[in-house]
Scaffold this active site. Structure first.
Site, short mmCIF file in Angstrom:
data_model
loop_
_atom_site.label_atom_id
_atom_site.label_comp_id
_atom_site.label_asym_id
_atom_site.label_seq_id
_atom_site.Cartn_x
_atom_site.Cartn_y
_atom_site.Cartn_z
N ASP A 34 0.72 -1.19 -0.07
CA ASP A 34 0.01 0.00 0.05
C ASP A 34 0.99 1.31 0.08
O ASP A 34 2.04 1.09 0.43
CB ASP A 34 -0.98 0.10 1.16
N ASP A 63 1.31 4.31 2.22
CA ASP A 63 1.03 4.73 3.09
C ASP A 63 0.24 6.13 3.44
O ASP A 63 0.29 6.79 2.41
CB ASP A 63 2.52 4.99 4.29
N1 ADE Z 1 2.58 -2.98 6.80
C1 ADE Z 1 2.02 -2.91 5.65
N2 ADE Z 1 1.60 -1.82 5.16
C2 ADE Z 1 2.17 -1.07 5.98
C3 ADE Z 1 2.09 0.54 6.51
N3 ADE Z 1 1.55 1.39 5.55
N4 ADE Z 1 2.65 1.03 7.59
C4 ADE Z 1 2.97 -0.01 8.72
N5 ADE Z 1 3.07 -1.31 8.26
C5 ADE Z 1 2.86 -1.75 7.03
#
Ligand code: ADE
Length: 257
Positions: free
Chosen positions: A204, A206
């Site tokens: 993803d 963040d």
């Molecule tokens: N693991 C997968 N995506 C994450 C994210 N955006 N922040 C922290 N850990 C994750």
């Protein structure tokens, strides 16, 4: 005795058909699950699902010390750590693989060391990852035409919550990917003289990228990434040589006070 250990992240289960499952007891308690022994392309490997067989250990409760100790006790010298990560940069896209080369530790409350005294040690962490294994998995991904980044700085947060927008904006100033599990796993492997490589699969963007992280979405991309990771392990594991020329164990020579 397997010389290669794999610690699987969220969604990475059953990378091979286990021949045996070993319940290991360590001075640090039990590992996340019994250690499965099997083969990848004829090479014996040990496998531990980091979050447990039924995903019962959140990132801050993973028995990191027991996992590393158990692998060491079984004869493992090199660890492949698979992790799901968020992206802090546009060019690290969901579905990409990152062969992490640095980390920054933003965890808060974990068991970080095997050396709590009376034996005291300070290990160099300048280059945390095994250069031989990094090269193998980067080349394997390239050959398989899997989208891959040769480097990336992983910021490890405590979790289990995701970051605020302000945190995410700060982290992206100095890191490329974000996750919750690399530390202290990589540190503990070094303390026992083991090689460690991190194969990070981006799930993803963040929250710096406007849309809040959605755990369901993360799981969907993770399942797609799982297939890439399997292929990568099949291609890379047989290329890992028995003899270690990387010098990862040399840090032991200079660590003790
Ligand atoms: N693991 C997968 N995506 C994450 C994210 N955006 N922040 C922290 N850990 C994750």
């Amino acid at each position: 005795m397997p010389k290669i250990g794999i610690i699987g992240g969220s969604g990475v289960y059953g990378v091979f058909e286990p021949k045996e499952s070993i319940k290991v007891h360590t001075p640090y308690g039990r590992p996340s699950a019994p250690v499965e022994i099997g083969e990848i392309e004829g090479v014996e490997v040990a496998f531990i699902p980091r979050h447990g067989k039924t995903h019962e250990f959140p990132p801050h409760e993973v028995p990191y010390r027991a996992n590393i100790w158990a692998l060491k006790e079984l004869g493992v010298e090199r660890i492949i750590g698979i992790t799901a990560v968020g992206s802090l940069r546009e060019e690290y896209r969901p579905g990409d693989i990152v062969i992490t080369d640095q980390f920054i530790d933003f965890t808060k409350k974990r068991d970080y060391t095997f050396y709590n005294g009376p034996r005291v040690a300070h290990f160099s962490m300048a280059d945390p990852f095994c250069p031989e294994m990094r090269e193998i998995f980067y080349n394997a991904a390239k050959e398989l035409e899997i989208p891959v980044h040769e480097r990336g700085t992983y910021v490890c947060i405590e979790g289990p919550r995701f970051s605020t927008r302000a945190e995410s904006m700060m982290f992206r100033q100095f890191a490329h990917i974000i996750g919750m599990t690399l530390v202290p796993e990589v540190v503990l492997a070094r303390e026992l003289g083991m090689c460690y490589v991190n194969i990070a699969a981006v799930t993803d963007y963040d929250v710096w990228a406007e849309k809040p992280v959605d755990a369901q979405e993360v799981i969907k991309v993770m399942q797609e990434n799982n297939e890439k990771v399997r292929k990568l392990l099949k291609a890379g594991v047989p290329k890992i040589s028995e003899e270690r020329k990387c010098g990862c164990a040399d840090v032991l020579k200079t660590a003790f006070v």
